[in-house]
Design a protein around this motif. Sequence first.
Motif, PDB file in Angstrom:
ATOM      1  N   ARG A 277      -6.175   3.960  -7.333  1.00  0.00           N
ATOM      2  CA  ARG A 277      -5.475   3.199  -6.279  1.00  0.00           C
ATOM      3  C   ARG A 277      -6.402   2.164  -5.664  1.00  0.00           C
ATOM      4  O   ARG A 277      -5.995   1.027  -5.403  1.00  0.00           O
ATOM      5  CB  ARG A 277      -4.940   4.142  -5.200  1.00  0.00           C
ATOM      6  CG  ARG A 277      -3.640   4.801  -5.567  1.00  0.00           C
ATOM      7  CD  ARG A 277      -2.940   5.401  -4.359  1.00  0.00           C
ATOM      8  NE  ARG A 277      -3.726   6.386  -3.642  1.00  0.00           N
ATOM      9  CZ  ARG A 277      -3.705   7.695  -3.889  1.00  0.00           C
ATOM     10  NH1 ARG A 277      -2.936   8.170  -4.842  1.00  0.00           N
ATOM     11  NH2 ARG A 277      -4.441   8.513  -3.174  1.00  0.00           N
TER      12      ARG A 277
ATOM     13  N   VAL B 135       0.844  -1.203   0.000  1.00  0.00           N
ATOM     14  CA  VAL B 135       0.000   0.000   0.000  1.00  0.00           C
ATOM     15  C   VAL B 135       0.877   1.250   0.000  1.00  0.00           C
ATOM     16  O   VAL B 135       0.639   2.194  -0.773  1.00  0.00           O
ATOM     17  CB  VAL B 135      -0.970   0.003   1.211  1.00  0.00           C
ATOM     18  CG1 VAL B 135      -1.701   1.335   1.318  1.00  0.00           C
ATOM     19  CG2 VAL B 135      -1.951  -1.153   1.101  1.00  0.00           C
ATOM     20  N   ASP B 136       1.914   1.265   0.836  1.00  0.00           N
ATOM     21  CA  ASP B 136       2.820   2.423   0.887  1.00  0.00           C
ATOM     22  C   ASP B 136       3.481   2.674  -0.465  1.00  0.00           C
ATOM     23  O   ASP B 136       3.630   3.818  -0.889  1.00  0.00           O
ATOM     24  CB  ASP B 136       3.902   2.220   1.958  1.00  0.00           C
ATOM     25  CG  ASP B 136       3.356   2.332   3.371  1.00  0.00           C
ATOM     26  OD1 ASP B 136       2.202   2.781   3.546  1.00  0.00           O
ATOM     27  OD2 ASP B 136       4.084   1.946   4.308  1.00  0.00           O
TER      28      ASP B 136
ATOM     29  N   LEU C  69       2.351   1.857  -3.459  1.00  0.00           N
ATOM     30  CA  LEU C  69       1.370   2.346  -4.421  1.00  0.00           C
ATOM     31  C   LEU C  69       1.047   3.818  -4.178  1.00  0.00           C
ATOM     32  O   LEU C  69       1.039   4.626  -5.111  1.00  0.00           O
ATOM     33  CB  LEU C  69       0.090   1.507  -4.368  1.00  0.00           C
ATOM     34  CG  LEU C  69      -0.998   1.905  -5.369  1.00  0.00           C
ATOM     35  CD1 LEU C  69      -0.509   1.766  -6.797  1.00  0.00           C
ATOM     36  CD2 LEU C  69      -2.238   1.054  -5.152  1.00  0.00           C
ATOM     37  N   VAL C  70       0.820   4.181  -2.937  1.00  0.00           N
ATOM     38  CA  VAL C  70       0.507   5.572  -2.604  1.00  0.00           C
ATOM     39  C   VAL C  70       1.717   6.462  -2.895  1.00  0.00           C
ATOM     40  O   VAL C  70       1.594   7.540  -3.482  1.00  0.00           O
ATOM     41  CB  VAL C  70       0.070   5.701  -1.130  1.00  0.00           C
ATOM     42  CG1 VAL C  70      -0.054   7.156  -0.717  1.00  0.00           C
ATOM     43  CG2 VAL C  70      -1.251   4.964  -0.909  1.00  0.00           C
ATOM     44  N   GLY C  71       2.911   5.995  -2.525  1.00  0.00           N
ATOM     45  CA  GLY C  71       4.133   6.771  -2.704  1.00  0.00           C
ATOM     46  C   GLY C  71       4.501   6.986  -4.154  1.00  0.00           C
ATOM     47  O   GLY C  71       5.187   7.944  -4.497  1.00  0.00           O
ATOM     48  N   ARG C  72       4.034   6.095  -5.024  1.00  0.00           N
ATOM     49  CA  ARG C  72       4.320   6.222  -6.445  1.00  0.00           C
ATOM     50  C   ARG C  72       3.701   7.493  -7.017  1.00  0.00           C
ATOM     51  O   ARG C  72       4.282   8.132  -7.885  1.00  0.00           O
ATOM     52  CB  ARG C  72       3.780   4.965  -7.145  1.00  0.00           C
ATOM     53  CG  ARG C  72       4.212   4.780  -8.542  1.00  0.00           C
ATOM     54  CD  ARG C  72       4.066   3.354  -8.989  1.00  0.00           C
ATOM     55  NE  ARG C  72       2.688   2.969  -9.233  1.00  0.00           N
ATOM     56  CZ  ARG C  72       2.349   1.775  -9.702  1.00  0.00           C
ATOM     57  NH1 ARG C  72       3.259   0.862  -9.932  1.00  0.00           N
ATOM     58  NH2 ARG C  72       1.091   1.483  -9.928  1.00  0.00           N
ATOM     59  N   GLY C  73       2.504   7.827  -6.537  1.00  0.00           N
ATOM     60  CA  GLY C  73       1.857   9.070  -6.931  1.00  0.00           C
ATOM     61  C   GLY C  73       1.440   9.159  -8.384  1.00  0.00           C
ATOM     62  O   GLY C  73       1.244  10.257  -8.893  1.00  0.00           O
TER      63      GLY C  73
ATOM     64  N   GLU D   5      -1.315   7.437  -9.664  1.00  0.00           N
ATOM     65  CA  GLU D   5      -2.731   7.106  -9.823  1.00  0.00           C
ATOM     66  C   GLU D   5      -3.596   8.013  -8.939  1.00  0.00           C
ATOM     67  O   GLU D   5      -3.151   8.476  -7.893  1.00  0.00           O
ATOM     68  CB  GLU D   5      -3.008   5.637  -9.420  1.00  0.00           C
ATOM     69  CG  GLU D   5      -2.406   4.615 -10.354  1.00  0.00           C
ATOM     70  CD  GLU D   5      -0.967   4.244  -9.999  1.00  0.00           C
ATOM     71  OE1 GLU D   5      -0.308   3.616 -10.840  1.00  0.00           O
ATOM     72  OE2 GLU D   5      -0.497   4.596  -8.912  1.00  0.00           O
ATOM     73  N   THR D   6      -4.833   8.189  -9.371  1.00  0.00           N
ATOM     74  CA  THR D   6      -5.797   8.915  -8.551  1.00  0.00           C
ATOM     75  C   THR D   6      -6.222   8.009  -7.389  1.00  0.00           C
ATOM     76  O   THR D   6      -5.938   6.798  -7.393  1.00  0.00           O
ATOM     77  CB  THR D   6      -7.055   9.288  -9.361  1.00  0.00           C
ATOM     78  OG1 THR D   6      -7.732   8.071  -9.726  1.00  0.00           O
ATOM     79  CG2 THR D   6      -6.707  10.098 -10.594  1.00  0.00           C
ATOM     80  N   GLU D   7      -6.937   8.584  -6.438  1.00  0.00           N
ATOM     81  CA  GLU D   7      -7.406   7.773  -5.304  1.00  0.00           C
ATOM     82  C   GLU D   7      -8.325   6.652  -5.782  1.00  0.00           C
ATOM     83  O   GLU D   7      -8.252   5.522  -5.295  1.00  0.00           O
ATOM     84  CB  GLU D   7      -8.137   8.676  -4.298  1.00  0.00           C
ATOM     85  CG  GLU D   7      -8.388   7.981  -2.976  1.00  0.00           C
ATOM     86  CD  GLU D   7      -8.877   8.942  -1.905  1.00  0.00           C
ATOM     87  OE1 GLU D   7      -9.672   8.481  -1.064  1.00  0.00           O
ATOM     88  OE2 GLU D   7      -8.461  10.111  -1.907  1.00  0.00           O
TER      89      GLU D   7
END
Length: 194
Positions: free
Chosen positions: A149, A135-136, A138-142, A144-146
């Motif tokens: 994700r 999860v970290d 994927l979010v850290g990649r930045g 994709e939109t929410e």
Amino acid sequence: MTGVPQPRRLVVLAGPTAVGKGTVAAYVRQHHPEVWLSVSATTRPARPGEENGRHYFFLDEQEFSRLEEAGELLESATVHGRARYGTPRRAVEQVLGQGRPALLEIDLQGARQVRARMPEALFVFLAPPSWEELVDRLVGRGTETEEERAVRLQTARTELAAMDEFDVTIVNDDVARAAEELVSLMVDPPPAED
């Protein structure tokens, strides 16, 4: 033994979204030029820094469909319900025929299709150290939109549940270590001593 190259076993790398398949493949590309990495075709737009023909072949829907219908893709799939991806068959067969180590970095759907068409391949699952780490990443990649994700994380749960379908699992807790472990699977074992 003659000077004719012996066909190599294809290695297929798959795993959940954001696990680092592309990063591991990039490490292999940089540090192991003897390993051929397949370039997939896709209908998704290029991300910043991606080059057509090097990272992917960026195709429109019509051209992708033409290749698919002509049987020119070893595998193809719609990923995350959005973009289509596929592996050009001819290039893979040529490289294997030359006796060169070959690596496909693809998604779960694609790996299943390759297993049906080339069951002699070695199937490697790249796993995250933990769900939280995935999860970290994927979010850290930045990239994709929410909403995107959320779709990718749901897909990742399904992909993680398929780990047992693979011959080998490598945990991507360190890119260099994971990549070297992957490459070691492509090297012919030393001959048995008498």
